[in-house]
Design a protein around this motif. Structure first.
Motif, short mmCIF file in Angstrom:
data_model
loop_
_atom_site.label_atom_id
_atom_site.label_comp_id
_atom_site.label_asym_id
_atom_site.label_seq_id
_atom_site.Cartn_x
_atom_site.Cartn_y
_atom_site.Cartn_z
N LYS A 171 0.63 -1.04 0.28
CA LYS A 171 -0.03 -0.20 0.54
C LYS A 171 0.57 0.85 0.01
O LYS A 171 1.06 2.99 -0.15
CB LYS A 171 -0.74 -0.08 1.40
N LEU A 172 2.24 1.04 0.58
CA LEU A 172 2.89 1.77 0.62
C LEU A 172 3.22 3.33 -0.06
O LEU A 172 3.63 4.12 -0.60
CB LEU A 172 4.24 2.24 1.74
N GLU A 173 3.25 1.75 -1.08
CA GLU A 173 4.02 2.39 -3.00
C GLU A 173 3.30 3.20 -3.45
O GLU A 173 3.37 3.71 -4.35
CB GLU A 173 4.09 0.62 -4.19
N GLU A 174 1.76 2.79 -3.07
CA GLU A 174 1.09 4.13 -4.38
C GLU A 174 0.94 5.51 -3.35
O GLU A 174 0.45 6.67 -3.45
CB GLU A 174 -0.25 3.00 -3.50
N TYR A 175 2.02 5.25 -2.45
CA TYR A 175 1.33 7.16 -1.98
C TYR A 175 2.73 7.64 -2.03
O TYR A 175 2.65 9.11 -2.37
CB TYR A 175 1.00 6.88 -0.17
N LEU A 176 3.72 6.73 -2.54
CA LEU A 176 4.84 7.69 -2.33
C LEU A 176 5.63 8.48 -2.95
O LEU A 176 6.21 9.74 -3.11
CB LEU A 176 5.93 6.19 -2.04
N PRO A 177 4.93 8.19 -4.17
CA PRO A 177 5.37 9.16 -5.33
C PRO A 177 4.58 10.73 -4.84
O PRO A 177 4.88 11.61 -5.51
CB PRO A 177 4.43 8.49 -6.55
N ARG A 178 3.44 10.87 -4.33
CA ARG A 178 2.86 11.71 -4.22
C ARG A 178 3.34 12.72 -2.82
O ARG A 178 2.89 13.61 -1.72
CB ARG A 178 1.65 12.25 -3.96
N ALA A 179 4.02 12.09 -1.91
CA ALA A 179 4.50 11.62 -0.81
C ALA A 179 5.59 13.31 -0.04
O ALA A 179 6.33 13.55 -1.11
CB ALA A 179 5.15 10.80 0.17
N ALA A 180 5.24 14.06 0.45
CA ALA A 180 5.93 15.25 1.15
C ALA A 180 7.00 14.97 1.93
O ALA A 180 8.12 15.56 2.16
CB ALA A 180 4.98 16.65 1.59
N ALA A 181 6.79 14.23 2.54
CA ALA A 181 7.70 13.80 3.50
C ALA A 181 7.58 11.84 4.16
O ALA A 181 6.16 11.79 4.51
CB ALA A 181 7.60 14.23 4.82
N ILE A 182 7.75 11.73 4.94
CA ILE A 182 7.21 10.52 5.65
C ILE A 182 8.21 10.28 6.65
O ILE A 182 8.91 10.25 7.32
CB ILE A 182 8.98 9.15 5.50
#
Length: 259
Positions: free
Chosen positions: A124-135
């Protein structure tokens, strides 16, 4: 009056000279030049629009039981939601951080995503990583040693992910549950995870590249691994979701999602 007439005559001369100049250029070259000009203009406008619409998405990741969900609710509304079970879907919401909401200041809402920590759900993380500002990578500081290897492997996969590397997404190693007396310090956790990632780096670099799932390698050849060697910025902080001690996490979020 004479000056105005002179300017008018001069402008007409320049116009005719310009028309004659363009008439001398072969149509194919003229069309190509116009095409390049249009493409350049579109590219510049796109870059400006992209810069104006920076992402406000922050991901909470880490192993199950690290306290991500408690931290999520603490940041959202100041509650803890203790006893929450592991979700099969990301827990997300867009809101002004709780402490900022109390102050009634004008701040930009944050889109916070609590990604499931179970190994079978991490895709599921892969779906959000491209648009993440920070983790925010959450680690259980209380039960750290038994989970050190697994947490380090998960963090290694994040730090070598294509989106994280190319977009230089900043990562906060959040040592949670530090309110407990027996919790490990952030310095201890950082050093132990660097050691584990060093082992992973060495072992995985010895395997054929065809067998490696990661997109990039970490570290500097001939040196022991340090988070300072990462393509993106990695910082370490302490927090306690249960007691509401989230100041360092909020500071990190606001550094990359401006108010």
């Amino acid at each position: 009056m004479d000056n105005l007439e002179d300017l008018k005559i001069l402008a007409e001369q320049w116009f005719h000279q310009g028309v004659e100049f363009f008439q001398q250029i072969p149509p194919t070259q003229l069309y190509a030049a116009i095409g390049v000009l249009l493409l350049t203009t579109i590219l510049l406008v796109s870059i400006r629009l992209f810069r104006r619409t920076k992402s406000n998405t922050v991901l909470l990741s880490g192993l199950s039981g690290s306290g991500k969900t408690v931290l999520f609710y603490q940041l959202r509304d100041g509650s803890t939601h203790q006893g929450a079970v592991t979700s099969m879907e990301p827990n997300e919401g867009t809101f002004v951080l709780h402490t900022e909401n109390i102050k009634k200041g004008k701040t930009k809402p944050v889109h916070l995503v609590d990604v499931p920590g179970h190994s079978r759900l991490r895709s599921k993380l892969e779906e959000y990583l491209p648009r993440a500002a920070a983790i925010v990578f959450v680690v259980d500081a209380l039960e750290f040693l038994p989970n050190c290897r697994a947490a380090s492997e998960y963090l290694y996969d994040i730090l070598t992910n294509t989106s994280v590397v190319k977009n230089k997404i900043p990562v906060l190693l959040c040592c949670n549950k530090t309110d407990k007396v027996t919790a490990h310090t952030k310095e201890f956790i950082r050093k132990q995870m660097e050691k584990e990632i060093e082992k992973l780096r060495v072992s995985r670099s010895a395997v054929s590249s065809a067998d490696i799932a990661n997109d990039f390698t970490l570290g500097i050849e001939g040196e022991l691994f340090s988070f300072l060697h990462c393509y993106n910025k990695v910082t370490v902080a302490e927090a306690s979701g249960l007691t509401g001690d989230t100041d360092q996490v909020q500071e990190f979020i606001r550094e990359y999602v401006k108010p």
